[in-house]
Write a protein that holds these residues in place. Sequence first.
Motif, PDB file in Angstrom:
ATOM      1  N   TRP A 149      -9.349  -1.281   9.197  1.00  0.00           N
ATOM      2  CA  TRP A 149      -8.428  -1.273   8.064  1.00  0.00           C
ATOM      3  C   TRP A 149      -8.541   0.066   7.341  1.00  0.00           C
ATOM      4  N   PHE A 150      -7.433   0.445   6.731  1.00  0.00           N
ATOM      5  CA  PHE A 150      -7.308   1.734   6.054  1.00  0.00           C
ATOM      6  C   PHE A 150      -7.002   1.475   4.576  1.00  0.00           C
ATOM      7  N   GLN A 151      -7.533   2.339   3.714  1.00  0.00           N
ATOM      8  CA  GLN A 151      -7.311   2.127   2.284  1.00  0.00           C
ATOM      9  C   GLN A 151      -7.288   3.463   1.533  1.00  0.00           C
ATOM     10  N   VAL A 152      -6.158   3.737   0.884  1.00  0.00           N
ATOM     11  CA  VAL A 152      -6.062   4.880  -0.032  1.00  0.00           C
ATOM     12  C   VAL A 152      -6.660   4.384  -1.353  1.00  0.00           C
ATOM     13  N   LYS A 153      -7.933   4.629  -1.537  1.00  0.00           N
ATOM     14  CA  LYS A 153      -8.745   3.934  -2.544  1.00  0.00           C
ATOM     15  C   LYS A 153      -8.711   4.585  -3.938  1.00  0.00           C
ATOM     16  N   GLU A 154      -8.213   5.813  -4.033  1.00  0.00           N
ATOM     17  CA  GLU A 154      -8.478   6.628  -5.214  1.00  0.00           C
ATOM     18  C   GLU A 154      -8.020   6.022  -6.538  1.00  0.00           C
ATOM     19  N   VAL A 155      -6.867   5.328  -6.563  1.00  0.00           N
ATOM     20  CA  VAL A 155      -6.426   4.781  -7.850  1.00  0.00           C
ATOM     21  C   VAL A 155      -7.403   3.737  -8.375  1.00  0.00           C
ATOM     22  N   ASP A 156      -8.161   3.112  -7.484  1.00  0.00           N
ATOM     23  CA  ASP A 156      -9.139   2.116  -7.916  1.00  0.00           C
ATOM     24  C   ASP A 156     -10.332   2.746  -8.638  1.00  0.00           C
ATOM     25  N   ILE A 157     -10.531   4.048  -8.454  1.00  0.00           N
ATOM     26  CA  ILE A 157     -11.619   4.723  -9.168  1.00  0.00           C
ATOM     27  C   ILE A 157     -11.063   5.692 -10.215  1.00  0.00           C
ATOM     28  N   GLY A 158      -9.805   5.436 -10.620  1.00  0.00           N
ATOM     29  CA  GLY A 158      -9.244   6.154 -11.759  1.00  0.00           C
ATOM     30  C   GLY A 158      -8.776   7.556 -11.502  1.00  0.00           C
ATOM     31  N   MET A 159      -8.377   7.859 -10.270  1.00  0.00           N
ATOM     32  CA  MET A 159      -7.923   9.212  -9.954  1.00  0.00           C
ATOM     33  C   MET A 159      -6.814   9.169  -8.911  1.00  0.00           C
ATOM     34  N   ALA A 160      -6.082  10.256  -8.810  1.00  0.00           N
ATOM     35  CA  ALA A 160      -5.105  10.425  -7.738  1.00  0.00           C
ATOM     36  C   ALA A 160      -5.786  11.112  -6.565  1.00  0.00           C
ATOM     37  N   ALA A 161      -5.480  10.685  -5.349  1.00  0.00           N
ATOM     38  CA  ALA A 161      -6.036  11.336  -4.152  1.00  0.00           C
ATOM     39  C   ALA A 161      -5.690  12.820  -4.184  1.00  0.00           C
ATOM     40  N   GLY A 174       6.785   7.227   8.416  1.00  0.00           N
ATOM     41  CA  GLY A 174       8.200   7.478   8.147  1.00  0.00           C
ATOM     42  C   GLY A 174       8.719   6.902   6.843  1.00  0.00           C
ATOM     43  N   SER A 175       8.062   5.877   6.318  1.00  0.00           N
ATOM     44  CA  SER A 175       8.561   5.179   5.139  1.00  0.00           C
ATOM     45  C   SER A 175       7.899   5.691   3.866  1.00  0.00           C
ATOM     46  N   ARG A 176       8.657   6.378   3.038  1.00  0.00           N
ATOM     47  CA  ARG A 176       8.134   6.848   1.758  1.00  0.00           C
ATOM     48  C   ARG A 176       7.765   5.655   0.874  1.00  0.00           C
ATOM     49  N   SER A 177       8.532   4.575   0.968  1.00  0.00           N
ATOM     50  CA  SER A 177       8.237   3.381   0.182  1.00  0.00           C
ATOM     51  C   SER A 177       6.867   2.814   0.537  1.00  0.00           C
ATOM     52  N   LEU A 178       6.550   2.755   1.822  1.00  0.00           N
ATOM     53  CA  LEU A 178       5.262   2.235   2.249  1.00  0.00           C
ATOM     54  C   LEU A 178       4.128   3.148   1.779  1.00  0.00           C
ATOM     55  N   VAL A 179       4.314   4.449   1.898  1.00  0.00           N
ATOM     56  CA  VAL A 179       3.299   5.394   1.417  1.00  0.00           C
ATOM     57  C   VAL A 179       3.036   5.173  -0.066  1.00  0.00           C
ATOM     58  N   LEU A 182       1.031   1.948  -0.642  1.00  0.00           N
ATOM     59  CA  LEU A 182      -0.381   2.084  -0.281  1.00  0.00           C
ATOM     60  C   LEU A 182      -1.146   2.919  -1.309  1.00  0.00           C
ATOM     61  N   ALA A 183      -0.536   4.015  -1.757  1.00  0.00           N
ATOM     62  CA  ALA A 183      -1.213   4.927  -2.678  1.00  0.00           C
ATOM     63  C   ALA A 183      -1.297   4.366  -4.092  1.00  0.00           C
ATOM     64  N   LEU A 184      -0.314   3.567  -4.495  1.00  0.00           N
ATOM     65  CA  LEU A 184      -0.266   3.071  -5.868  1.00  0.00           C
ATOM     66  C   LEU A 184      -1.022   1.753  -6.059  1.00  0.00           C
ATOM     67  N   ALA A 194      -0.755  -0.410  10.796  1.00  0.00           N
ATOM     68  CA  ALA A 194      -0.973   1.019  11.011  1.00  0.00           C
ATOM     69  C   ALA A 194      -0.261   1.492  12.273  1.00  0.00           C
ATOM     70  N   LYS A 195      -0.277   0.653  13.304  1.00  0.00           N
ATOM     71  CA  LYS A 195       0.412   0.998  14.556  1.00  0.00           C
ATOM     72  C   LYS A 195       1.926   0.973  14.368  1.00  0.00           C
ATOM     73  N   SER A 196       2.438  -0.073  13.732  1.00  0.00           N
ATOM     74  CA  SER A 196       3.898  -0.193  13.586  1.00  0.00           C
ATOM     75  C   SER A 196       4.472   0.877  12.650  1.00  0.00           C
ATOM     76  N   SER A 197       3.666   1.352  11.712  1.00  0.00           N
ATOM     77  CA  SER A 197       4.146   2.368  10.765  1.00  0.00           C
ATOM     78  C   SER A 197       3.995   3.789  11.296  1.00  0.00           C
ATOM     79  N   GLY A 198       3.227   3.947  12.377  1.00  0.00           N
ATOM     80  CA  GLY A 198       3.045   5.265  12.959  1.00  0.00           C
ATOM     81  C   GLY A 198       1.793   5.992  12.504  1.00  0.00           C
ATOM     82  N   LEU A 199       0.941   5.331  11.721  1.00  0.00           N
ATOM     83  CA  LEU A 199      -0.303   5.984  11.306  1.00  0.00           C
ATOM     84  C   LEU A 199      -1.214   6.210  12.507  1.00  0.00           C
TER      85      LEU A 199
END
Length: 285
Positions: A149-161, A174-179, A182-184, A194-199
């Motif tokens: 599993w993958f996780q853009v974790k930074e907002v959970d520790i009070g910062m932007a990646a 390809g999907s800006r909405s999905l990005v 995940l980030a927010l 991750a496979k279906s989204s192209g990561l």
Amino acid sequence: MSSSGGPTSPYTSLAISRPAESITHVELHRPKKLNAMNKAFWREMVECFTEIAEDRDCRVVLVSGAGKMFTAGMDLMDFAEDAFQPGDDNDTGRTSWNIRNMLHRYQETFSVIEKCPKPVLVAVHGACIGGGVDLITACDIRLCTQDTWFQVKEVDIGMAADVGTLQRLPKVIGSRSLVNELALTARKMYADEAKSSGLVSRVFADKETMMAGALELAGDIAARSPLAVQGTKINLVYSRDHSVAEGLEYMAAWNMSMLQSQDVMKSAQAVMEKKSPKEVVFSKL
């Protein structure tokens, strides 16, 4: 580059090996700390990939993680020591300047992967958290196991990646909405999504199977002309960040010299003779 299986001097956070001809394996090697990215890691990745870029015996790089997971991301204790050191006289401007310089150094830790002309494959297992996503998005080919599993974790520790995910992930998926989602939200993304989204381009049943598949893929790349392979990577990265017209012009300027290489004739002759690329001997680059 050493061929040993454990961490090699001067690296304390990485283990470097040569599992097959022309393939360099870079393993995140702090398994007891879940491969958390400490101060040594941020420095050693730059040193390692700078050396790899100049290593004529290396044509492909494979990155993986030791132990239970790929990486837990940034070592927060180390980060806090660096980020919150006051500047001279506790001056806000100077403290901010020091943080900016630190962030530039951290950003280079992953940009150096992208700048390396050798293709970089990354094989992910377990979890890939925070800085791990920054790392893998700088790589050229991403593979994972079914349990990843993958996780853009930074907002959970009070910062932007701030070391690459927000810049590279939108160009990988390809999907800006999905990005944005995940980030927010810092939610986990599992292997199938991750496979279906192209990561990632391939999902394997387990780590052993994945590493075997990754080495086979790396071997297929290493068998091709290093001029052709490295030229392809450089132009793919350039074209990603430029218009089609600019990319075509850059390609024309590139190939006006590279098409005169002996590798072109060797490869063409091999095709006509129905030979495998692995039967062709290309000079080191």
